[in-house]
Scaffold this motif. Structure first.
Motif, PDB file in Angstrom:
ATOM      1  N   CYS A 106       0.848  -1.179   0.000  1.00 15.58           N
ATOM      2  CA  CYS A 106       0.000   0.000   0.000  1.00 15.58           C
ATOM      3  C   CYS A 106       0.892   1.239   0.000  1.00 15.58           C
ATOM      4  N   TYR A 133      -4.782   7.309   0.482  1.00 16.39           N
ATOM      5  CA  TYR A 133      -4.218   6.016   0.858  1.00 16.39           C
ATOM      6  C   TYR A 133      -4.711   4.981  -0.142  1.00 16.39           C
ATOM      7  N   GLN A 135      -4.653   1.050  -1.643  1.00 16.94           N
ATOM      8  CA  GLN A 135      -4.406  -0.348  -1.333  1.00 16.94           C
ATOM      9  C   GLN A 135      -4.323  -1.138  -2.629  1.00 16.94           C
TER      10      GLN A 135
END
Length: 177
Positions: A106, A133, A135
């Motif tokens: 990530c 963020y 992933q």
């Protein structure tokens, strides 16, 4: 690489890394009008309704009470996530530090002004920074998340730090410092 050779020959598409989700977060640190304006900014960016996050504990120095709404976030998946990441990375000149990547495949970064992403400045709204963020996963990751017939993902199928950096370099033509 030696462990992957057999599965690569049979199902090479299972080794393709993809974006599972993007989480956009704006932390205001207080509830009220600024938080609702931040939620409006996230809705303009993504086209989805954001969710509010609450404080876990009281911090007197910041005048935050427990269970007070202090931030807002939204989770984006699919092609829309890739497009928003591209706009966010354009603000960072497609450059990320190696510290931005973790060992689970990530990566995250932040921008200081949301208007750099192409939203017109509105004096009534103000300027907010945002945290991104991302992933990354491979196909078949649902095996470890489903309720029935749950199983573990092998080490060779997990996305590592180096693979995430390589994906970032190839997909977004980015530079890792």
């Amino acid at each position: 690489e030696a462990r992957r050779s057999f599965s690569c020959a049979i199902h090479p598409e299972m080794n393709d890394i993809r974006i599972e989700k993007l989480v956009l977060n704006i932390c205001v640190g207080e509830s009220g009008d600024r938080l609702t304006r931040a939620a409006k900014v996230l809705e303009q960016l993504t086209g989805q309704k954001p969710v509010f996050s609450r404080s876990r504990l009281t911090i007197r120095g910041f005048s935050i009470r427990r269970n007070e709404k202090i931030s807002t976030h939204v989770t984006v998946r699919g092609e829309k996530a890739a497009e928003i990441i591209e706009r966010g990375l354009r603000c960072k000149d497609f450059e990320l530090s190696a510290k931005n990547f973790n060992n689970n495949g990530c990566f995250g970064f932040g921008i200081t002004e949301h208007i750099d992403m192409g939203i017109k400045y509105d004096p009534a709204t103000g300027i907010f920074g945002a945290d991104f963020y991302v992933q990354l996963t491979r196909p078949g990751n649902r095996v470890c998340q489903r309720k029935r017939a749950n199983a573990k993902i092998g080490c060779s199928h997990r996305v590592g730090r180096e693979e995430a950096m390589e994906y970032f370099k190839t997909k977004f033509d980015g530079l890792v410092l």
